[in-house]
Design an enzyme around this catalytic site. Sequence first.
Site, short mmCIF file in Angstrom:
data_model
loop_
_atom_site.label_atom_id
_atom_site.label_comp_id
_atom_site.label_asym_id
_atom_site.label_seq_id
_atom_site.Cartn_x
_atom_site.Cartn_y
_atom_site.Cartn_z
N GLN A 65 0.89 -1.16 0.00
CA GLN A 65 0.00 0.00 0.00
C GLN A 65 0.93 1.21 0.00
OE1 GLN A 65 -1.93 -1.74 3.43
NE2 GLN A 65 -3.90 -1.45 2.40
N HIS A 76 6.19 3.90 6.05
CA HIS A 76 7.42 3.15 5.80
C HIS A 76 7.06 2.04 4.81
CE1 HIS A 76 11.33 1.40 7.63
NE2 HIS A 76 11.08 0.79 6.49
N HIS A 78 6.59 -1.25 3.01
CA HIS A 78 6.62 -2.64 3.45
C HIS A 78 5.75 -3.48 2.53
CE1 HIS A 78 3.39 -0.62 5.72
NE2 HIS A 78 2.74 -1.77 5.67
N HIS A 80 3.49 -6.83 2.28
CA HIS A 80 2.73 -7.83 3.03
C HIS A 80 2.89 -9.16 2.30
CE1 HIS A 80 0.18 -4.86 5.26
NE2 HIS A 80 0.55 -4.10 4.24
#
Length: 136
Positions: A65, A76, A78, A80
């Site tokens: 996202q 930050h 990332h 998933h």
Amino acid sequence: MIRVVECSILLPLHFVHVLVCPRREVKRFIDLSAHETSDLWLTAKKVGRQLESFYMATSLTFTIQDGPRAGQSVPHVHVHIIPRKDGDFEKNDEIYDAIDESEKELKRKLDLDEEKRNRSMEEMAQEADGYRLLFS
């Protein structure tokens, strides 16, 4: 350069939901260097392979996202990584609602203004042992 962070369990999944993020705090995916981008996805691939095998899953969902309008609640980058099995969601796209809920929970956990419960050394050692088995 990349770190792996365990996140909450997503229901109705009974799998671990794992986040992979760069060590350097970067708000947006487009701000990663070419090396960081490559490292991020190669690490996500390795982690995904191990998760799929360990949890006897048949597929993986990888998602980012990128920015607040995309649902990113933690500033930050990332990725998933969620192991998937037949029937884990009635409709496949329901996973994105679960990820949104997980993002809210992650933000709450990282909110420095909230009182936190520190995990015990035993809890952290158990988690570390599980990951050692998974990635050895």
